[in-house]
Design an enzyme around this catalytic site. Structure first.
Site, short mmCIF file in Angstrom:
data_model
loop_
_atom_site.label_atom_id
_atom_site.label_comp_id
_atom_site.label_asym_id
_atom_site.label_seq_id
_atom_site.Cartn_x
_atom_site.Cartn_y
_atom_site.Cartn_z
N ALA A 169 43.42 51.61 89.35
CA ALA A 169 42.68 50.37 89.08
C ALA A 169 41.47 50.63 88.19
CB ALA A 169 42.25 49.72 90.39
N GLU A 170 40.69 51.65 88.50
CA GLU A 170 39.49 51.92 87.70
C GLU A 170 39.88 52.35 86.29
OE1 GLU A 170 35.04 53.57 87.73
OE2 GLU A 170 36.16 53.39 89.60
N THR A 171 40.93 53.11 86.15
CA THR A 171 41.38 53.52 84.82
C THR A 171 41.75 52.32 83.97
OG1 THR A 171 42.20 55.65 85.65
CG2 THR A 171 43.15 54.84 83.57
N SER B 164 38.76 49.97 83.23
CA SER B 164 37.84 50.61 82.29
C SER B 164 38.37 50.59 80.87
CB SER B 164 37.57 52.06 82.72
OG SER B 164 36.86 52.10 83.93
#
Length: 150
Positions: free
Chosen positions: A74-76, A79
């Protein structure tokens, strides 16, 4: 951990980043952590970022996909979307990540799709929906990034 595929960028993104002197697929990737986990960014644009993660090798002791692995995916993806929204003059720094895990997955590949909730001058927020191969939702996440001058 699976076959690496090239990230698909829309032509306007490729044009925007031409001459900046960076390797787009490397810059907008999962980085070293994502590489170790087998994250692949398949498609990347400010409006939609798609990536995959193998369950195998990313499980917790009960054999289920680790919640932290879903958070990395999710963060990848969020971002990457925020960086593409900010353009070459900005860098995206995650400031808030929220993940709700809906079901356990024991095998296969999960797919995450990040779409913008808010895209401003100084912050960008993306919703990331992670699904298993049959399309059922595994995790719902939201990432907010601060957009700083590069």
């Amino acid at each position: 951990m699976g076959e690496q595929t090239a990230t698909k960028f829309p032509p306007e993104i490729l044009e925007q980043w031409t001459g900046v002197g960076v390797d787009l697929p490397s810059l907008f990737s999962a980085g070293h952590l994502g590489d170790r986990m087998g994250v692949t960014v398949v498609e990347a644009a400010p409006d939609r970022v798609v990536g995959t993660l193998p369950v195998e090798g990313n499980t917790q002791p009960y054999g289920l996909l680790h919640g932290g692995a879903s958070a990395v995916l999710a963060e990848t993806l969020g971002s990457v979307g925020a960086m593409l929204h900010g353009g070459p003059t900005k860098i995206a720094v995650g400031v808030d990540l929220n993940c709700t895990h809906h079901r356990g997955v024991r095998s296969g590949i999960v797919t995450g799709t990040a779409t913008p909730v808010h895209r401003g001058r100084s912050t960008a927020t993306y919703e990331v929906v992670i699904t298993e191969e049959n399309g059922r939702r595994v995790c719902s996440a939201r990432l907010t990034c601060l957009l700083r001058d590069a």
